[in-house]
Design a protein around this motif. Structure first.
Motif, PDB file in Angstrom:
ATOM      1  N   LEU A 176       0.831  -1.204   0.000  1.00 31.98           N
ATOM      2  CA  LEU A 176       0.000   0.000   0.000  1.00 31.98           C
ATOM      3  C   LEU A 176       0.862   1.249   0.000  1.00 31.98           C
ATOM      4  CD1 LEU A 176      -2.881   1.168   0.222  1.00 31.98           C
ATOM      5  CD2 LEU A 176      -2.593   1.147   2.707  1.00 31.98           C
ATOM      6  N   ALA A 177       1.940   1.254   0.787  1.00 31.68           N
ATOM      7  CA  ALA A 177       2.828   2.417   0.839  1.00 31.68           C
ATOM      8  C   ALA A 177       3.456   2.681  -0.523  1.00 31.68           C
ATOM      9  CB  ALA A 177       3.912   2.196   1.895  1.00 31.68           C
ATOM     10  N   VAL A 178       3.902   1.607  -1.196  1.00 28.87           N
ATOM     11  CA  VAL A 178       4.502   1.754  -2.524  1.00 28.87           C
ATOM     12  C   VAL A 178       3.461   2.270  -3.516  1.00 28.87           C
ATOM     13  CG1 VAL A 178       5.538   0.504  -4.467  1.00 28.87           C
ATOM     14  CG2 VAL A 178       6.256   0.000  -2.112  1.00 28.87           C
ATOM     15  N   TYR A 179       2.265   1.725  -3.432  1.00 29.85           N
ATOM     16  CA  TYR A 179       1.192   2.114  -4.347  1.00 29.85           C
ATOM     17  C   TYR A 179       0.820   3.587  -4.171  1.00 29.85           C
ATOM     18  CZ  TYR A 179      -3.429   2.172  -6.529  1.00 29.85           C
ATOM     19  OH  TYR A 179      -4.502   2.488  -7.305  1.00 29.85           O
ATOM     20  N   ILE A 180       0.626   4.006  -2.915  1.00 33.03           N
ATOM     21  CA  ILE A 180       0.265   5.404  -2.655  1.00 33.03           C
ATOM     22  C   ILE A 180       1.397   6.337  -3.074  1.00 33.03           C
ATOM     23  CG2 ILE A 180      -0.211   7.083  -0.825  1.00 33.03           C
ATOM     24  CD1 ILE A 180      -1.803   4.933   0.610  1.00 33.03           C
ATOM     25  N   VAL A 192      -6.351   5.785 -14.492  1.00 33.51           N
ATOM     26  CA  VAL A 192      -5.869   4.807 -15.481  1.00 33.51           C
ATOM     27  C   VAL A 192      -5.121   3.675 -14.763  1.00 33.51           C
ATOM     28  CG1 VAL A 192      -4.309   4.449 -17.440  1.00 33.51           C
ATOM     29  CG2 VAL A 192      -5.760   6.494 -17.352  1.00 33.51           C
ATOM     30  N   ILE A 193      -4.244   4.059 -13.827  1.00 38.63           N
ATOM     31  CA  ILE A 193      -3.491   3.057 -13.059  1.00 38.63           C
ATOM     32  C   ILE A 193      -4.449   2.211 -12.221  1.00 38.63           C
ATOM     33  CG2 ILE A 193      -1.767   2.739 -11.236  1.00 38.63           C
ATOM     34  CD1 ILE A 193      -0.527   5.426 -12.174  1.00 38.63           C
ATOM     35  N   GLN A 194      -5.379   2.877 -11.566  1.00 30.83           N
ATOM     36  CA  GLN A 194      -6.289   2.182 -10.666  1.00 30.83           C
ATOM     37  C   GLN A 194      -7.240   1.266 -11.419  1.00 30.83           C
ATOM     38  OE1 GLN A 194      -7.466   5.876  -8.953  1.00 30.83           O
ATOM     39  NE2 GLN A 194      -6.194   5.656  -7.156  1.00 30.83           N
ATOM     40  N   ALA A 239     -15.035  -0.177  -5.308  1.00 29.55           N
ATOM     41  CA  ALA A 239     -14.852  -1.520  -4.737  1.00 29.55           C
ATOM     42  C   ALA A 239     -16.184  -2.043  -4.202  1.00 29.55           C
ATOM     43  CB  ALA A 239     -13.813  -1.467  -3.618  1.00 29.55           C
ATOM     44  N   GLY A 240     -16.898  -1.189  -3.489  1.00 34.21           N
ATOM     45  CA  GLY A 240     -18.195  -1.600  -2.972  1.00 34.21           C
ATOM     46  C   GLY A 240     -19.167  -1.938  -4.077  1.00 34.21           C
ATOM     47  N   GLY A 241     -19.115  -1.168  -5.177  1.00 32.15           N
ATOM     48  CA  GLY A 241     -19.991  -1.436  -6.309  1.00 32.15           C
ATOM     49  C   GLY A 241     -19.709  -2.788  -6.940  1.00 32.15           C
ATOM     50  N   LEU A 284      -2.446  -8.382  -2.540  1.00 33.70           N
ATOM     51  CA  LEU A 284      -2.657  -7.842  -3.886  1.00 33.70           C
ATOM     52  C   LEU A 284      -4.152  -7.635  -4.161  1.00 33.70           C
ATOM     53  CD1 LEU A 284      -0.074  -9.805  -6.089  1.00 33.70           C
ATOM     54  CD2 LEU A 284      -0.201  -7.314  -5.767  1.00 33.70           C
ATOM     55  N   SER A 285      -4.980  -8.553  -3.672  1.00 34.62           N
ATOM     56  CA  SER A 285      -6.423  -8.401  -3.831  1.00 34.62           C
ATOM     57  C   SER A 285      -6.912  -7.154  -3.103  1.00 34.62           C
ATOM     58  CB  SER A 285      -7.145  -9.640  -3.277  1.00 34.62           C
ATOM     59  OG  SER A 285      -6.736 -10.807  -3.963  1.00 34.62           O
ATOM     60  N   ALA A 286      -6.387  -6.953  -1.885  1.00 33.95           N
ATOM     61  CA  ALA A 286      -6.765  -5.759  -1.121  1.00 33.95           C
ATOM     62  C   ALA A 286      -6.341  -4.489  -1.858  1.00 33.95           C
ATOM     63  CB  ALA A 286      -6.140  -5.807   0.268  1.00 33.95           C
ATOM     64  N   ILE A 287      -5.155  -4.504  -2.470  1.00 31.83           N
ATOM     65  CA  ILE A 287      -4.683  -3.337  -3.226  1.00 31.83           C
ATOM     66  C   ILE A 287      -5.573  -3.092  -4.436  1.00 31.83           C
ATOM     67  CG2 ILE A 287      -2.794  -2.422  -4.637  1.00 31.83           C
ATOM     68  CD1 ILE A 287      -2.212  -2.316  -1.672  1.00 31.83           C
ATOM     69  N   GLY A 288      -5.965  -4.171  -5.132  1.00 35.43           N
ATOM     70  CA  GLY A 288      -6.844  -4.022  -6.291  1.00 35.43           C
ATOM     71  C   GLY A 288      -8.167  -3.379  -5.926  1.00 35.43           C
ATOM     72  N   LEU A 289      -8.752  -3.796  -4.805  1.00 34.07           N
ATOM     73  CA  LEU A 289     -10.021  -3.215  -4.376  1.00 34.07           C
ATOM     74  C   LEU A 289      -9.826  -1.826  -3.765  1.00 34.07           C
ATOM     75  CD1 LEU A 289     -11.587  -6.473  -2.946  1.00 34.07           C
ATOM     76  CD2 LEU A 289     -12.357  -5.208  -4.960  1.00 34.07           C
ATOM     77  N   ALA A 290      -8.685  -1.601  -3.117  1.00 32.78           N
ATOM     78  CA  ALA A 290      -8.380  -0.246  -2.631  1.00 32.78           C
ATOM     79  C   ALA A 290      -8.245   0.718  -3.804  1.00 32.78           C
ATOM     80  CB  ALA A 290      -7.097  -0.261  -1.803  1.00 32.78           C
ATOM     81  N   ALA A 291      -7.659   0.235  -4.912  1.00 35.25           N
ATOM     82  CA  ALA A 291      -7.529   1.062  -6.121  1.00 35.25           C
ATOM     83  C   ALA A 291      -8.899   1.479  -6.622  1.00 35.25           C
ATOM     84  CB  ALA A 291      -6.776   0.288  -7.209  1.00 35.25           C
ATOM     85  N   ALA A 292      -9.857   0.536  -6.581  1.00 38.79           N
ATOM     86  CA  ALA A 292     -11.214   0.872  -7.021  1.00 38.79           C
ATOM     87  C   ALA A 292     -11.833   1.936  -6.131  1.00 38.79           C
ATOM     88  CB  ALA A 292     -12.078  -0.389  -7.018  1.00 38.79           C
TER      89      ALA A 292
END
Length: 639
Positions: free
Chosen positions: A11-15, A180-182, A58-60, A330-338
């Motif tokens: 998450l830190a790297v992603y943010i 685009v990234i997200q 993510a909720g959607g 990674l799944s958490a990051i994918g949904l956090a991106a959403a």
């Protein structure tokens, strides 16, 4: 290293990556248009991916999977189909939207009707954006709680900190490119989960009997595949209840204004609808596999099973990858991106209403861009915190999205769309339509939430099917009646208000006052040398940055410019003053405050074939500005 620490590092790297995008675009901002509209230079593909990401929270995604599990294809009218259809409709409306000289919808409506409507619509849009953000915070809270047992506060903190930093650094450019990234993260996650879920069923994983893919899809009842299984009347009610609110949603309009030309905007909306279709198709595949893996949930029906169906994908990931914490991270990051891709859009739209349409318009019209950035940052944080509070009141993800949509549909669908295409619409009619629609819809939503027992069909729907969706059909109908009836009873709008929307009206006001200019004049050549010019699509973006030698009284400056020539008008308040000289309002010269106390920005966005004339028009405006300030012994320098 345990899974939670792996997630924190990722998450830190992603943010950090998102913030670096915001920092990059921060260095490129030289105007208001750069910050709020990405310099009007966004191409079709980033626009399309951003449009898709902005509507895929993510909720959607979790809720759509839950709907498919419980209702099959008949559920598409509650969320999936309106997403796709609304973007396609906006693609058709692009030509009209793109040429309007506005940055926000409240600003646009003030141009059309006057100041009476700007503050209420700004407040309504802010409320709607907060409600949309509720779904983002709720969705991410559900993810973090399921995977790591974290309190919902942490979901809000992650979204608020990340979004407020990169949005306030890079403006809409940062929103679009981080989207685009997200979207890439989210779409890869959802498509991968579709393959994993079907593969788990085929391999007999998680202690379910193994069956082939063909057997899995063939085992569904025939009614599951019928998109009209809920009945045509219900389909029509959903369409009338949801699609209007999503057509007029502010964030896709801002992206249309940010596109480099009408063709890019239209193509971008079409690409966005296709990308949404791909993701929702993968969601349907996941739902089919999960229905086989969790038959008890699938058999509970709607709405009783929704509380278990929404987190079903998360439960599957937890069980399937219990020994692979990096995959869960990674799944958490994918949904956090959403969540972030939607939250940044909603907070940007809502913050622009607070900072530009309320603070600058009514509280401090002479606010500089630096002040606006601070207000904008605080507004982003306010919206996320308000959404966090709302997530405890409206725990159902789709209900939060629907409530926001219904309030938008009832409040300003008719005033906005009527203002674009109906000359007879008046400010009194628009105000009446907004107030009636908003008041009635909020009252119906509150009544429904109070009277509906947990996990039961809605109270209003039990009275009559036409009252489903929190009675939005009633709210919209009363708004329409108030809008049209009061408009017919009141005085037509002035030509100045009609000019931005109807070119023939603008032509009646046109004043071709640009004087003859000697192009060898040293002063004109110095002006051209300092004029910033950028071509995007069918228009050129001309901007002249000036710095006054002394302190400015912005109110006095605006008054003196208006007194110096009837061409100067302030259709949206004192923060911007236009030189209305021809029918294309977007090409007319506009003057606004710059980034500092003594900075002034002049801009125009003419079509390419009229660039030469508009440069002379801009020089004329510059000389008039210089003359007015000269009366106060204030000189102007280029910077």
């Amino acid at each position: 290293m345990d899974g939670y620490n792996i997630f924190l590092i990722m998450l830190a790297v992603y943010i950090a990556g998102l913030v670096s995008v915001g920092w990059y675009f921060n260095k490129k901002q030289k105007s208001i248009t750069d910050f709020w509209l990405a310099g009007r230079g966004i191409g079709p593909f980033p626009l399309g991916f951003s449009a898709a990401a902005s509507w895929l929270t993510a909720g959607g995604v979790l809720a759509v999977i839950g709907y498919f599990m419980l209702q099959g294809m008949g559920s598409i009218w509650a969320f999936v189909a309106p997403n796709i259809i609304a973007l396609l409709v906006i693609a058709v409306l692009v030509k009209k939207i793109k040429n309007l000289p506005a940055i926000t919808q409240p600003e646009l409506l003030e141009q059309r009707y006057g100041s009476i409507v700007r503050w209420p619509i700004a407040l309504i849009i802010t409320v709607v954006m907060i409600l949309f953000a509720v779904a983002d915070v709720t969705g991410l809270s559900l993810v973090l709680q399921t995977f790591y047992g974290l309190d919902p506060f942490y979901a809000a903190a992650i979204v608020a900190i990340a979004v407020s930093i990169y949005v306030t650094l890079g403006g809409l450019s940062a929103v679009v490119w981080t989207d685009v990234i997200q979207f890439g993260f989210l779409s890869l996650f959802v498509i991968a989960m579709a393959f994993v879920a079907v593969g788990t069923v085929a391999d007999g994983g998680l202690q379910v009997p193994a069956i082939s893919s063909s057997e899995l899809f063939g085992s569904l009842p025939g009614d599951w595949w019928n998109p009209l299984s809920i009945g045509l009347p219900m389909v029509l009610i959903f369409c009338f209840a949801i699609i209007p609110g999503w057509i007029i949603e502010q964030d896709p309009w801002q992206k249309v204004w940010a596109a480099r030309d009408a063709k890019s905007a239209s193509l971008g909306m079409i690409i966005g609808s296709l990308m949404i279709t791909v993701v929702f198709t993968a969601c349907a595949v996941i739902a089919i596999a999960l229905s086989y893996i969790f038959p008890d949930i699938a058999g509970m029906g709607f709405p009783a099973g929704m509380s278990l169906a929404e987190p079903a994908l998360l439960a599957f990931v937890n069980e399937r990858f219990a020994s692979a914490p990096a995959v869960i991270a990674l799944s958490a990051i994918g949904l956090a991106a959403a969540s972030m891709s939607c939250a940044d859009t909603f907070s940007t739209s809502g913050a622009s209403c607070i900072s530009r349409d309320i603070y600058q318009r009514y509280i401090k019209p002479d606010a500089t861009m630096k002040e606006m950035m601070l207000v904008n940052r605080a507004s982003v944080l306010f919206i996320i915190l308000a959404a966090t509070a709302g997530s405890f009141v409206i725990p159902n993800i789709i209900d939060a999205i629907h409530i926001a949509t219904f309030i938008a549909s009832s409040s300003y669908f008719f005033p906005l769309m009527g203002g674009l295409y109906w000359k007879r619409a008046t400010k009194e009619g628009a105000f009446a339509g907004m107030v009636v629609g908003f008041t009635v819809q909020v009252a119906l939503v509150a009544l429904d939430l109070i009277k509906t027992p947990p996990l039961a069909p809605s109270y209003l729907e039990s009275i009559h099917p036409v009252l489903m969706s929190h009675g939005v059909i009633v709210g919209m109908s009363l708004s329409a009646i108030a809008f049209f009836l009061v408009s017919f009873m009141t005085k037509p709008s002035s030509r100045v208000n009609l000019a931005p929307f109807f070119e023939e009206e603008a032509e009646e006001l046109a004043r071709y006052e640009a004087k003859g200019i000697n192009e060898n004049d040293p002063e004109y050549r110095a002006f051209l040398k300092n004029l910033n010019e950028k071509v995007t699509g069918e228009r050129a973006h001309l901007q002249l940055n000036l710095r006054a030698s002394g302190s400015l009284s912005w109110h006095e400056l605006v008054d003196k410019l208006k007194a110096s020539s009837p061409a100067w008008v302030t259709p949206t308040g004192l923060d911007s003053i236009y030189r209305l000289t021809h029918g294309d309002m977007l090409a007319c010269v506009a003057v606004s405050r710059g980034s500092g106390e003594q900075d002034i920005w002049l801009k125009a966005e003419p079509r390419l074939e009229t660039v030469g004339r508009q440069k002379r028009e801009l020089f004329t405006a510059y000389e008039e500005l210089k003359k007015v300030l000269g009366q106060k012994n204030i000189s102007l320098d280029f910077y």
